[in-house]
Write an enzyme that holds these catalytic residues in place. Structure first.
Site, PDB file in Angstrom:
ATOM      1  N   PHE A  80       0.865  -1.179   0.000  1.00  0.00           N
ATOM      2  CA  PHE A  80       0.000   0.000   0.000  1.00  0.00           C
ATOM      3  C   PHE A  80       0.901   1.228   0.000  1.00  0.00           C
ATOM      4  O   PHE A  80       1.583   1.516   0.983  1.00  0.00           O
ATOM      5  CB  PHE A  80      -0.929   0.053   1.209  1.00  0.00           C
ATOM      6  CG  PHE A  80      -1.818   1.273   1.168  1.00  0.00           C
ATOM      7  CD1 PHE A  80      -2.945   1.295   0.366  1.00  0.00           C
ATOM      8  CD2 PHE A  80      -1.498   2.410   1.882  1.00  0.00           C
ATOM      9  CE1 PHE A  80      -3.751   2.429   0.297  1.00  0.00           C
ATOM     10  CE2 PHE A  80      -2.285   3.548   1.821  1.00  0.00           C
ATOM     11  CZ  PHE A  80      -3.414   3.551   1.018  1.00  0.00           C
TER      12      PHE A  80
ATOM     13  N   ASP B  96       9.601   2.782   1.725  1.00  0.00           N
ATOM     14  CA  ASP B  96       8.419   3.567   2.059  1.00  0.00           C
ATOM     15  C   ASP B  96       8.195   3.443   3.566  1.00  0.00           C
ATOM     16  O   ASP B  96       7.636   2.456   4.053  1.00  0.00           O
ATOM     17  CB  ASP B  96       7.205   3.043   1.281  1.00  0.00           C
ATOM     18  CG  ASP B  96       5.928   3.825   1.579  1.00  0.00           C
ATOM     19  OD1 ASP B  96       5.894   4.551   2.601  1.00  0.00           O
ATOM     20  OD2 ASP B  96       4.960   3.695   0.814  1.00  0.00           O
TER      21      ASP B  96
ATOM     22  N   LYS C 141       2.966  11.222   6.881  1.00  0.00           N
ATOM     23  CA  LYS C 141       2.167  11.034   8.086  1.00  0.00           C
ATOM     24  C   LYS C 141       2.756  11.725   9.317  1.00  0.00           C
ATOM     25  O   LYS C 141       2.531  12.893   9.524  1.00  0.00           O
ATOM     26  CB  LYS C 141       1.917   9.545   8.324  1.00  0.00           C
ATOM     27  CG  LYS C 141       1.002   8.925   7.251  1.00  0.00           C
ATOM     28  CD  LYS C 141       0.475   7.594   7.655  1.00  0.00           C
ATOM     29  CE  LYS C 141      -0.363   6.952   6.547  1.00  0.00           C
ATOM     30  NZ  LYS C 141      -1.584   7.662   6.208  1.00  0.00           N
TER      31      LYS C 141
END
Length: 401
Positions: free
Chosen positions: A141, A226, A255
């Site tokens: 994801f 990531d 984030k």
């Protein structure tokens, strides 16, 4: 109708149904706790999918944002501003790298990493134009843009959004032999999550990250990590890659970099890699804006002494010890994760992940399901030992009641 019910009905009537949130309406929050429109309090055990690593309304982050709001919030990159240089320098130092390319959302940062790897491949590695390939892992994801869903194996994210962007090859997560077979002379990068969050907090086999690092270095391929969900303290280290002493060629961050205050993301790499860009080839009006830089600078400062990483490590050990006790009792099939991050596979006989999430909400704890039978637990790193235990007590009650 209650206030919450009215607000949920209005949202359903006037917003696209691209999410299926729990039926709770949050109006305020502090630390690890949130309050809804009726004044009910909930323990946040999700932390905005790691965006809120430092909790809600952390005083240092709010002070940094408020101070910057009184000065300047946006210049665009048409002009310099006085927070940009420090942000780039200090984030690069935190990562042990040389250069930073700031963006806003995680998906933007992943898109930036993809573009960077391709440009490096053409200009530095010498891959023929139009032939660059990036190898990714199944179950990944990385976001939901059209390019990113082109290399997703989640049909819910992919279906009806084609045609898909070429240039990617998908291999099984954790399988070094498959990765080795996929890398060829046109491969410019391997893009993976050190721990797969959306897939259910999947931790790869021991030695996998080391193997990826060795393989990519030997084949002159960029290793892109990531760390949008796994990075910045979540796993008990600044980066999840540190668990195997691995340093990738490129970090993709987001984030928690914005402290739960503003969206901030970045690609961090070497001068050789990020130095391929010339003015006008990539950018963002809001990327690296003064407000974002001010907040992110405070995030970097908060991570510098390792306090939050150590807290995640210590509380995480307790979290996994307690969750491990639930395995084998008939309600929980498996627990995975690292630090203050866990994926809990619920036995279907006890309901779906959504069912368990709703039952926990009724007891004052907020988590979220993924892939049907799994719930994710990722409380803010500032959660107290007592609050963590109380949240786990509610989970035990739901699963044994």
């Amino acid at each position: 109708m209650s206030t919450s019910e009215r607000l949920i009905a209005a949202a359903d009537a006037h917003s696209a149904h691209n999410y299926h949130p729990l039926p709770v309406v949050i109006t305020s929050a502090d630390g690890a706790w949130m309050t809804d429109a009726e004044g009910r309090r909930y323990l946040d055990m999700l932390a905005g999918y790691s965006a809120l690593n430092f909790g809600h309304q952390h005083p240092r982050l709010i002070a940094a944002a408020k101070a910057q709001l009184d000065r300047v919030t946006l210049t665009s990159r048409a002009f310099h501003h006085d927070r940009f240089a420090a942000f780039c320098e200090e984030l690069a130092e935190l990562c042990g790298k040389e250069m930073v390319l700031p963006m806003n959302t995680g998906a933007e940062a992943v898109e930036t990493a993809v573009k960077t790897a391709r440009k490096w491949g053409y200009q530095v590695k010498g891959v023929p134009q139009g032939k660059a390939k990036i190898v990714v892992a199944d179950g990944n994801f990385h976001g939901r843009t059209t390019t990113i869903i082109s290399f997703s194996t989640d049909e819910e994210a992919r279906a009806d959004f084609g045609p898909y962007t070429p240039g990617f090859e998908i291999v099984p997560y954790g399988d070094l032999a498959a990765l080795d077979a996929a890398v060829d002379e046109h491969t410019v990068a391997v893009l993976i999550e050190p721990i797969q969050g959306e897939a259910g907090v999947l931790v790869p086999p021991a030695g996998y990250l080391t193997g990826v690092r060795e393989l990519t270095r030997a084949r002159n391929v960029l290793f892109i990590a990531d760390e949008i969900q796994s990075g910045l303290g979540r796993t008990g280290a600044t980066f999840a890659c540190e668990d195997e002493g691995v340093v990738p060629d490129m970090y993709v961050l987001g984030k928690a970099l914005g402290g739960g205050v503003v969206p901030v993301s970045a690609v961090v790499s070497s001068r050789e890699v990020l130095g391929v860009y010339k003015p006008g080839e990539h950018g963002s009006t809001f990327g690296g804006n003064p407000l974002a830089c001010a907040v992110a600078l405070e995030v970097v400062a908060m991570l510098r002494d390792g306090e939050y990483q150590e807290r995640a490590k210590e509380l995480g050990a307790h979290l996994h010890e307690e969750l491990g006790r639930l395995v084998g009792g008939g309600a929980v099939n498996e627990v995975r994760g690292r630090g203050l991050w866990a994926g809990v596979d619920i036995d279907p006989s006890h309901g779906s992940g959504r069912d368990i999430s709703e039952k926990l909400m009724a007891r004052g704890v907020l988590v979220k399901d993924t892939h049907g039978s799994t719930i994710r637990i990722a409380p803010p790193l500032v959660i107290s030992h007592e609050d963590l235990d109380w949240g786990l007590e509610q989970l035990r009650a739901v699963l044994t009641g």
